[in-house]
Motif scaffolding. Structure first.
Motif, mmCIF file in Angstrom:
data_model
loop_
_atom_site.group_PDB
_atom_site.id
_atom_site.type_symbol
_atom_site.label_atom_id
_atom_site.label_comp_id
_atom_site.label_asym_id
_atom_site.label_seq_id
_atom_site.Cartn_x
_atom_site.Cartn_y
_atom_site.Cartn_z
ATOM 1 N N ILE A 102 0.853 -1.181 0.000
ATOM 2 C CA ILE A 102 0.000 0.000 0.000
ATOM 3 C C ILE A 102 0.893 1.238 0.000
ATOM 4 O O ILE A 102 1.740 1.395 0.879
ATOM 5 N N GLU A 103 0.688 2.098 -0.980
ATOM 6 C CA GLU A 103 1.412 3.371 -1.029
ATOM 7 C C GLU A 103 0.594 4.497 -0.418
ATOM 8 O O GLU A 103 1.133 5.436 0.139
ATOM 9 N N GLU A 104 -0.720 4.406 -0.557
ATOM 10 C CA GLU A 104 -1.611 5.427 -0.012
ATOM 11 C C GLU A 104 -2.942 4.775 0.327
ATOM 12 O O GLU A 104 -3.449 3.949 -0.432
ATOM 13 N N LEU A 105 -3.501 5.178 1.480
ATOM 14 C CA LEU A 105 -4.798 4.661 1.919
ATOM 15 C C LEU A 105 -5.467 5.750 2.744
ATOM 16 O O LEU A 105 -4.894 6.246 3.709
ATOM 17 N N TRP A 165 -9.840 5.491 -0.560
ATOM 18 C CA TRP A 165 -8.920 5.659 -1.679
ATOM 19 C C TRP A 165 -7.697 4.818 -1.365
ATOM 20 O O TRP A 165 -7.176 4.859 -0.242
ATOM 21 N N VAL A 166 -7.240 4.063 -2.335
ATOM 22 C CA VAL A 166 -6.065 3.222 -2.132
ATOM 23 C C VAL A 166 -5.189 3.255 -3.384
ATOM 24 O O VAL A 166 -5.690 3.356 -4.496
ATOM 25 N N ARG A 167 -3.879 3.208 -3.145
ATOM 26 C CA ARG A 167 -2.922 3.104 -4.241
ATOM 27 C C ARG A 167 -1.964 1.967 -3.889
ATOM 28 O O ARG A 167 -1.404 1.933 -2.796
ATOM 29 N N SER A 168 -1.818 1.037 -4.826
ATOM 30 C CA SER A 168 -0.938 -0.114 -4.634
ATOM 31 C C SER A 168 -0.147 -0.352 -5.913
ATOM 32 O O SER A 168 -0.737 -0.395 -6.995
#
Length: 188
Positions: free
Chosen positions: A112-115, A146-149
């Motif tokens: 996970i880069e952003e959550l 919101w999630v960035r992986s």
């Protein structure tokens, strides 16, 4: 190939060991958490969270209490010294979802880069004000994430999102009736 011991800030080896320990001794999954509140003035309260029980025994993991200030916004006769109780409930859901997502992603090898989470709830004060009407609590709660992986597919992230909702203790508390008892001690 080296194993990753830490993913998303989660010690994956300890997480796997915890799951194994609970499978071996279901009593290890049992906790009793506590919170205290002392009224200060108006809508302001001082909260304290420190001790809890794990597997029937008190813990000493927190040498100092977490202190919180709760209050109401001016429109509800408060002084804005802190969030109000229903805002803390929404924050609890956001915290729970984030922990569940990060831990389960780590266990599944998802980075996970952003959550982020935003949670909102609709409330009607009629019953609180003694005017009858609908229930005193939220009539609806909506969460958005919101999630960035870098290494997961859309399908994996959506599946994980649903799993987190299905296993969230706070969501379960909100979505299902929980017996609540209140005792009153009148001080001299």
């Amino acid at each position: 190939m080296a194993t990753i011991a830490n993913r998303n800030g989660v010690d994956v080896d300890r997480l796997v060991a915890t799951v194994g320990a609970v499978q071996g001794d279901p009593n290890l999954a049992k906790f009793t958490f506590r919170a205290r509140s002392s009224w200060q003035t108006g809508g302001r309260n001082k909260g304290e969270i420190r001790e809890f029980e794990h597997a029937g025994a008190p813990t000493t993991e927190r040498p100092q209490a977490f202190e919180l200030t709760g209050d109401e916004p001016p429109v509800l006769l408060g002084t804005n010294a802190g969030p109000n109780a229903v805002e803390l409930v929404l924050q609890a859901l956001a915290f729970c979802y984030a922990v569940g997502y990060a831990y389960n992603a780590a266990a599944k090898g998802i980075e996970i880069e952003e959550l982020r989470y935003e949670v909102e709830g609709d409330l009607d004060l009629h019953r609180f004000l003694g005017l009858g009407g609908p229930r005193a609590g939220f009539s609806a709660i909506r969460a958005k994430s919101w999630v960035r992986s870098p290494n997961a597919t859309l399908e994996q992230l959506e599946e994980l999102c649903q799993y987190v909702q299905d296993t969230s203790p706070v969501r379960d508390i909100l979505a299902n009736p929980v017996p609540v008892t209140t005792d009153l001690v009148v001080l001299d």
